[in-house]
Write an enzyme that holds these catalytic residues in place. Structure first.
Site, PDB file in Angstrom:
ATOM      1  N   ASP A  21       1.065  -1.081   0.329  1.00 35.52           N
ATOM      2  CA  ASP A  21       0.505  -0.053   0.214  1.00 35.52           C
ATOM      3  C   ASP A  21       1.188   0.658  -0.040  1.00 35.52           C
ATOM      4  OD1 ASP A  21      -2.555   1.500  -0.002  1.00 35.52           O
ATOM      5  OD2 ASP A  21      -2.101   1.698   2.229  1.00 35.52           O
ATOM      6  N   HIS A  22       0.747   1.941  -0.845  1.00 34.24           N
ATOM      7  CA  HIS A  22       1.378   3.431  -0.984  1.00 34.24           C
ATOM      8  C   HIS A  22       2.363   3.348  -0.906  1.00 34.24           C
ATOM      9  CE1 HIS A  22      -1.665   6.176  -0.249  1.00 34.24           C
ATOM     10  NE2 HIS A  22      -2.416   4.981   0.345  1.00 34.24           N
TER      11      HIS A  22
ATOM     12  N   GLY B 164      -8.930   5.829   1.504  1.00 32.15           N
ATOM     13  CA  GLY B 164      -9.695   6.666   2.247  1.00 32.15           C
ATOM     14  C   GLY B 164     -11.286   6.247   2.219  1.00 32.15           C
ATOM     15  N   ALA B 165     -11.573   4.710   2.068  1.00 32.55           N
ATOM     16  CA  ALA B 165     -13.243   4.590   2.062  1.00 32.55           C
ATOM     17  C   ALA B 165     -13.187   4.016   3.537  1.00 32.55           C
ATOM     18  CB  ALA B 165     -12.833   3.613   0.557  1.00 32.55           C
ATOM     19  N   SER B 166     -13.007   3.540   4.919  1.00 29.16           N
ATOM     20  CA  SER B 166     -13.996   3.381   5.845  1.00 29.16           C
ATOM     21  C   SER B 166     -14.580   4.271   6.051  1.00 29.16           C
ATOM     22  CB  SER B 166     -12.758   3.614   6.959  1.00 29.16           C
ATOM     23  OG  SER B 166     -11.324   2.764   7.180  1.00 29.16           O
TER      24      SER B 166
ATOM     25  N   ILE C 117      -9.793  -0.218   2.915  1.00 27.08           N
ATOM     26  CA  ILE C 117     -10.325   0.509   4.506  1.00 27.08           C
ATOM     27  C   ILE C 117      -9.148   0.028   5.369  1.00 27.08           C
ATOM     28  CG2 ILE C 117     -11.757  -0.642   6.356  1.00 27.08           C
ATOM     29  CD1 ILE C 117     -13.448  -1.624   3.998  1.00 27.08           C
TER      30      ILE C 117
ATOM     31  N   SER D  76      -8.661   1.991   9.135  1.00 25.45           N
ATOM     32  CA  SER D  76      -9.264   3.805  10.067  1.00 25.45           C
ATOM     33  C   SER D  76     -10.232   2.139  10.590  1.00 25.45           C
ATOM     34  CB  SER D  76      -9.771   4.503   9.749  1.00 25.45           C
ATOM     35  OG  SER D  76      -8.672   4.913   8.844  1.00 25.45           O
TER      36      SER D  76
HETATM   37  P1  13P Z   1      -9.288   4.365   5.856  1.00 20.87           P
HETATM   38  O1  13P Z   1      -7.861   5.636   6.353  1.00 20.87           O
HETATM   39  O2  13P Z   1      -9.801   5.418   5.203  1.00 20.87           O
HETATM   40  O3  13P Z   1      -9.122   3.012   6.437  1.00 20.87           O
HETATM   41  O4  13P Z   1      -8.305   4.439   4.393  1.00 20.87           O
HETATM   42  C1  13P Z   1      -6.981   3.274   4.094  1.00 20.87           C
HETATM   43  C2  13P Z   1      -6.422   2.906   3.237  1.00 20.87           C
HETATM   44  O5  13P Z   1      -6.486   4.148   1.652  1.00 20.87           O
HETATM   45  C3  13P Z   1      -4.940   2.790   2.630  1.00 20.87           C
HETATM   46  O6  13P Z   1      -4.591   3.098   1.676  1.00 20.87           O
HETATM   47  O1  G3H Z   2      -3.457   5.080   4.104  1.00 18.54           O
HETATM   48  C1  G3H Z   2      -2.572   4.809   4.754  1.00 18.54           C
HETATM   49  C2  G3H Z   2      -3.056   3.609   5.549  1.00 18.54           C
HETATM   50  O2  G3H Z   2      -4.412   3.541   6.267  1.00 18.54           O
HETATM   51  C3  G3H Z   2      -2.357   3.220   6.271  1.00 18.54           C
HETATM   52  O3  G3H Z   2      -1.491   3.513   7.339  1.00 18.54           O
HETATM   53  O4  G3H Z   2       1.043   3.862   7.267  1.00 18.54           O
HETATM   54  O5  G3H Z   2      -0.135   3.927   9.233  1.00 18.54           O
HETATM   55  O6  G3H Z   2       0.112   2.075   8.859  1.00 18.54           O
HETATM   56  P1  G3H Z   2      -0.400   3.765   8.259  1.00 18.54           P
HETATM   57 ZN    ZN Z   3      -4.658   4.760   0.412  1.00 13.10          ZN
END
Ligand code: 13P
Ligand code: G3H
Ligand code: ZN
Length: 310
Positions: free
Chosen positions: A82-83, A212-214, A255, A257
């Site tokens: 992720d990212h 950001g879909a929580s 998801i 958060s």
């Molecule tokens: P949330 O913070 O909405 O769960 O988003 C998570 C996310 O986009 C992880 O890449």
């Molecule tokens: O996109 C962000 C995710 O919620 C990951 O968060 O970098 O704190 O693990 P983190």
């Molecule tokens: Zn993200």
């Protein structure tokens, strides 16, 4: 059963008008909860690992736990970075056996974003690994980088065809008004579905990703606040908006958060109700059960991905 890339999952989701949940993993209990729920509901699922998760749990542990989950849950799973901030972290994860990576060049110039995304795609595709890119910038906090609301910007649909054609990316994250973390909207929730529509008109059949879909489920916020927490004005994306996005071109919904909230609610509630407890397994069992119920709820009622493995 194996760790697989996301190509078929996302293509099937596009055709079927549903989305795959991409849930962030940070420890064994979270991995077990996600994969048990997915297995029970015969749902495809993506386990995703941030740079922060790699630092906290160590990449090798998370990879070994994902391998264990494939055996235990008896379903195929995708293991996704992720990212990813640059080529090096993407390469390291691919070399470690991840089946999918995100290269997040959204903070770079358009040209530099294309260049780094293309480089990652070339390395990944030779190894049967899928790649997610990003155009547009979400507000919120991810890995210590705090993107302020003023610096966040929506995806420009006029850029998407050139980006996808020049990079060879397999899916694209876009910014339509969601943000990372538990505080997404000051007033009424608002997503730019017109941007999503225009992007999918320009990229027919191409899988779009929503970060950001929580939903920032109020039940868990309430439990946390009633048991010593202080989450203030936490607010997420309404579930009907996520369902709408999933019925459109959005094939992957991220998801994290909500998992954090469900997990923390379990710990706070148990600690408060049973002050004599000092066995971590007691409160972590409640947290794991919370996350399992949360993921099952998302799969059935938000993503619509249940029974898609049948
Ligand atoms: P949330 O913070 O909405 O769960 O988003 C998570 C996310 O986009 C992880 O890449
Ligand atoms: O996109 C962000 C995710 O919620 C990951 O968060 O970098 O704190 O693990 P983190
Ligand atoms: Zn993200």
């Amino acid at each position: 059963m194996a760790l697989v890339n996301t190509k078929k999952m996302l293509a099937d989701a596009y055709k079927g008008g549903y989305a795959i949940g991409a849930f962030n993993i940070n420890n064994m209990e979270i991995i077990q909860a996600i994969t048990e729920a997915a297995s029970e509901l015969r749902s495809p699922v993506i386990l995703q690992v941030s740079a922060g998760a790699r630092k906290y749990a160590k990449g090798a542990y998370l990879k070994a736990l994902a391998d264990a989950a494939v055996k235990d849950a008896n379903i195929d799973l995708a293991l996704h970075l992720d990212h990813g901030a640059d080529f090096d972290i993407c390469k390291a994860c691919i070399d470690d056996g991840f089946t999918s990576v995100m290269i997040d060049g959204s903070h770079l110039s358009f040209e530099d974003n294309i260049a780094v995304t293309k480089k990652v795609c070339e390395y990944a595709h030779e190894r049967n690994v899928t790649v997610e890119g990003e155009l547009g910038q979400l507000a919120g906090i991810e890995d210590d980088v705090n993107v302020s609301a003023e610096n966040a910007h929506y995806t420009d649909p006029a850029q998407v065809e050139e980006f996808v054609n020049k990079t060879g990316v397999d899916s694209l994250a876009i910014a339509i008004g969601t943000s990372h973390g538990a505080y997404k909207f000051k007033g009424e929730a608002m997503l730019r579905f017109d941007i999503l529509e225009e992007v999918s008109r320009r990229l027919p059949g191409f899988p779009i990703v929503l970060h950001g879909a929580s939903s920032v489920i109020p039940e868990y916020v309430k439990i946390i606040n009633e048991n010593g927490g202080n989450l203030g004005d936490a607010k997420g994306v309404p579930e009907d908006m996520l369902r709408k996005a999933a019925s459109m071109a959005v094939c992957k919904i991220n998801i994290d958060s909500d998992i954090r909230l469900a997990f923390t609610a379990g710990i706070r509630q148990t600690m408060r109700a049973k002050p004599e407890v000092f066995d971590p397994r007691t409160y972590l069992t409640v947290s794991r059960d919370n996350v399992r119920s949360l993921v099952a709820h998302k799969i059935k009622n938000v993503l619509g991905s249940d029974h898609k493995l049948d």
